[in-house]
Design an enzyme around this catalytic site. Structure first.
Site, PDB file in Angstrom:
ATOM      1  N   GLY A  54       8.375   5.498 -45.098  1.00  0.00           N
ATOM      2  CA  GLY A  54       8.056   4.092 -45.364  1.00  0.00           C
ATOM      3  C   GLY A  54       9.166   3.468 -46.178  1.00  0.00           C
ATOM      4  N   CYS A  81       9.303  12.306 -45.773  1.00  0.00           N
ATOM      5  CA  CYS A  81      10.011  11.333 -46.613  1.00  0.00           C
ATOM      6  C   CYS A  81       9.053  10.624 -47.572  1.00  0.00           C
ATOM      7  CB  CYS A  81      10.770  10.350 -45.710  1.00  0.00           C
ATOM      8  SG  CYS A  81      12.034   9.448 -46.610  1.00  0.00           S
ATOM      9  N   TYR A  82       8.775   9.345 -47.351  1.00  0.00           N
ATOM     10  CA  TYR A  82       7.801   8.639 -48.199  1.00  0.00           C
ATOM     11  C   TYR A  82       6.463   9.396 -48.179  1.00  0.00           C
ATOM     12  CZ  TYR A  82       4.626   4.858 -49.665  1.00  0.00           C
ATOM     13  OH  TYR A  82       3.673   4.100 -50.306  1.00  0.00           O
ATOM     14  N   HIS A 171      13.893  13.934 -42.328  1.00  0.00           N
ATOM     15  CA  HIS A 171      13.168  13.495 -41.124  1.00  0.00           C
ATOM     16  C   HIS A 171      13.307  14.533 -40.006  1.00  0.00           C
ATOM     17  CE1 HIS A 171      12.101   9.390 -42.341  1.00  0.00           C
ATOM     18  NE2 HIS A 171      13.156   9.497 -43.119  1.00  0.00           N
ATOM     19  N   GLU A 173      11.868  14.569 -37.277  1.00  0.00           N
ATOM     20  CA  GLU A 173      11.665  13.955 -35.955  1.00  0.00           C
ATOM     21  C   GLU A 173      12.945  13.407 -35.345  1.00  0.00           C
ATOM     22  OE1 GLU A 173      10.823  12.779 -38.835  1.00  0.00           O
ATOM     23  OE2 GLU A 173      10.857  10.609 -38.970  1.00  0.00           O
ATOM     24  N   ASP A 229       5.469   1.917 -14.049  1.00  0.00           N
ATOM     25  CA  ASP A 229       4.104   1.974 -14.579  1.00  0.00           C
ATOM     26  C   ASP A 229       3.061   1.637 -13.515  1.00  0.00           C
ATOM     27  OD1 ASP A 229       5.504   2.448 -16.862  1.00  0.00           O
ATOM     28  OD2 ASP A 229       5.222   0.452 -17.709  1.00  0.00           O
ATOM     29  N   LYS A 368       6.544   6.116 -22.130  1.00  0.00           N
ATOM     30  CA  LYS A 368       7.219   5.935 -20.836  1.00  0.00           C
ATOM     31  C   LYS A 368       7.605   7.269 -20.179  1.00  0.00           C
ATOM     32  CE  LYS A 368       8.968   2.719 -18.140  1.00  0.00           C
ATOM     33  NZ  LYS A 368       8.280   1.458 -17.809  1.00  0.00           N
TER      34      LYS A 368
END
Ligand code: XMP
Length: 512
Positions: A54, A81-82, A171, A173, A229, A368
């Protein structure tokens, strides 16, 4: 979906990325706002919770905090992190601003891991992580042990195995963190004890069952645009309810060259009712004289719905309208109200009144890349599944300003030439979206011995992973050269070709 991971978003920029990483590990995850109540969390019944990063400091006046009692639920938690600082702050540690030269870290950072921590099991003990924090944990909460450190920061990761609560300053990710996905996988499998049942084949079977239960013997109408889609949705619905589905391909006259034929061809062997409607005149009449991009979007969105309603009435007793909305369109975040840059018509531009019993959106939980994977699972051709995105309002937003049939034909031809040369050069995989647009600039040129006063075509090609940010593609000059030559020679009304070398930001992908 029984096994779920809850991602609480505290305003970090990587919320969707975390969700995707978790899903890549075959575990279903959803992003929810940080202020989800304890009862809502219990009802969601996650196998684990991840706190995102954040922008704030945990001690800032308006900073975001999770529901009280969340640490006592007995559900494993990973704070990033945050999120890590929140753990320290709430469980009796302390978080302080880092000074200029100690503990503040941005970017790639050499980090030492303790492999005894389940989060880091089987991962090299010394590696690069991606940091971005101005605060750090000065004191580790009681019951926690340190499980990673870096040169500038002694407390990079904390763990409490008994409570199954873990925090990392970096992080995991983002791709820059080496073995980041393995760390997330460790959290999921070693700490949360998931079995990993999120696969496209499971999703497909569950969705088919849900659709069948919901629709019964009702009729469903789907707007098939030929995009990824709606094509995947058509295939899914066709498998679930066969000929109770009617797909309507509305040719609004804003399609690329041959697009209508290609879509029809792609679905020729599928067991669906496919109606192709030529509504060019209707749309162009409504759009005549309109140059404001948002007005164009709204007119097109509204007209679409009107066409469907009419078709619905002709077919008789249509109960459901199916839409190919996907997860990034619906995801709720704790970020507050961002500026509306463009209202993409399947989200912002629908009229309030829709004359159907209900709208169904079977893909609304998918990212997606998962939609593409589902398409492959369903056996759709790779031509359809790997298609580049094409905006709902089509070429209307690629003709800058007022639209006329003449201008549409110009951009259609130019775009076709661009696509053809990209294919020929074998560089399609180096770009995520590429097209021609018609600028409203006319300028003087010379052709043969005569003066011309014609339009300029802009070529656009971008590389991007999420379309939120993008870089322009480094197309070889020889290819640009060929495209430019062919366009000015083969397309009447064009005497200049530009290649757009701006990224997003500051530009956007489309021109309007
Ligand atoms: P922008 O121009 O916003 O585009 O950077 C990002 C992505 O969204 C597509 N796009 C649209 N898609 N309706 C859509 O369905 C729209 O009105 C619309 N506007 C932009 C664009 O093609 C790109 O992939």
């Amino acid at each position: 979906m029984e096994e779920k991971i809850l991602i609480l978003n505290f305003g970090g920029q990587y919320d969707q990325l975390i969700a995707r990483r978790v899903r890549e590990c075959n575990v279903y995850s959803e992003v929810k706002p940080y202020d989800m109540t304890l009862d809502e969390i219990k009802a969601f019944n996650p196998k684990g919770i991840i706190f995102t990063g954040g922008p704030e400091s945990v001690y800032a006046e308006n900073s975001y905090h999770p529901a009280e009692g969340i640490f006592e639920l007995g559900i494993p938690i990973l704070g990033i992190c945050y999120g890590c600082q929140l753990i320290a702050y709430h469980l009796g540690g302390s978080v302080v601003p880092a000074s200029e030269d100690t503990a503040r870290e941005y970017g790639r950072t050499e980090t030492n891991l303790n492999n005894n921590c389940p989060l880091f099991a089987g991962i090299e003990p010394k590696l690069i992580t991606w940091m971005s924090h101005g605060d750090y944990m000065a004191k580790v909460p009681q019951g926690f042990v340190l499980s990673a450190f870096s040169k500038a920061c002694p407390n990079v990761a904390i763990s409490n195995e008994q409570k199954k609560i873990y925090g990392v300053q970096f992080h995991p990710e983002v791709n820059h963190t080496e073995h980041g996905t393995e760390m997330i996988r460790n959290f999921l499998y070693r700490v949360c004890g998931v079995s990993g049942n999120w696969t496209m084949s499971n999703f497909m079977n569950e969705s088919i069952e849900k659709i069948q239960n919901k629709v019964g013997d009702g009729k469903v109408l789907l707007a098939l645009s030929g995009g990824v889609d709606s094509s995947v949705l058509a295939a899914l619905l066709s498998k679930a309810i066969g000929r109770q589905l009617t797909c309507v391909f509305v040719d609004h006259g804003l399609m690329r060259l041959n697009e209508g034929d290609e879509v029809e061809e792609a679905f020729r062997d599928w067991d669906i009712n496919l109606i192709r409607i030529n509504a060019e005149k209707r749309f162009l009449d409504k759009l005549a004289g309109v140059s404001d991009p948002e007005k164009k979007r709204h007119i097109i969105g509204e007209e679409f719905i009107r066409v469907f309603e009419e078709i619905g009435k002709q077919i008789g007793s249509v109960d459901y309208l199916a839409q190919g909305t996907i997860y990034p369109d619906v995801i709720e975040s704790g970020k507050g109200n961002a500026d509306v840059i463009k209202s993409h018509h399947n989200v912002g531009g629908l009229p309030d009144f829709v004359d159907f019993k209900e709208i169904i959106e079977p893909l609304r939980l998918l990212f997606k890349d998962e939609v593409r994977a589902l398409g492959r699972e369903l056996g759709l051709s790779s031509v359809l599944v790997e298609r580049q995105p094409f905006p709902g309002p089509g070429l209307a937003i690629r003709v800058i300003g007022e639209i006329t049939k003449e201008k549409l034909d110009i951009v259609r031809k130019a775009d076709f030439i661009f696509r053809e040369e990209v294919e020929k050069a074998g560089i399609r995989d180096t770009m995520n979206q590429y097209f021609a647009a018609l600028t409203n600039l006319r300028s003087v040129g010379v052709m043969g011995d005569g003066r011309t006063y014609d339009y300029a075509i802009a070529l656009r090609s971008v590389v991007t992973s999420d379309f939120m940010t993008a870089e322009y593609t480094h197309i070889p000059y020889e290819v640009l050269d060929k495209v430019s030559l062919r366009i000015v020679n083969e397309v009447d009304g064009v005497n200049r070709v530009f290649y757009d070398i701006t990224g997003k930001p500051p530009a956007t992908v489309e021109y309007e």
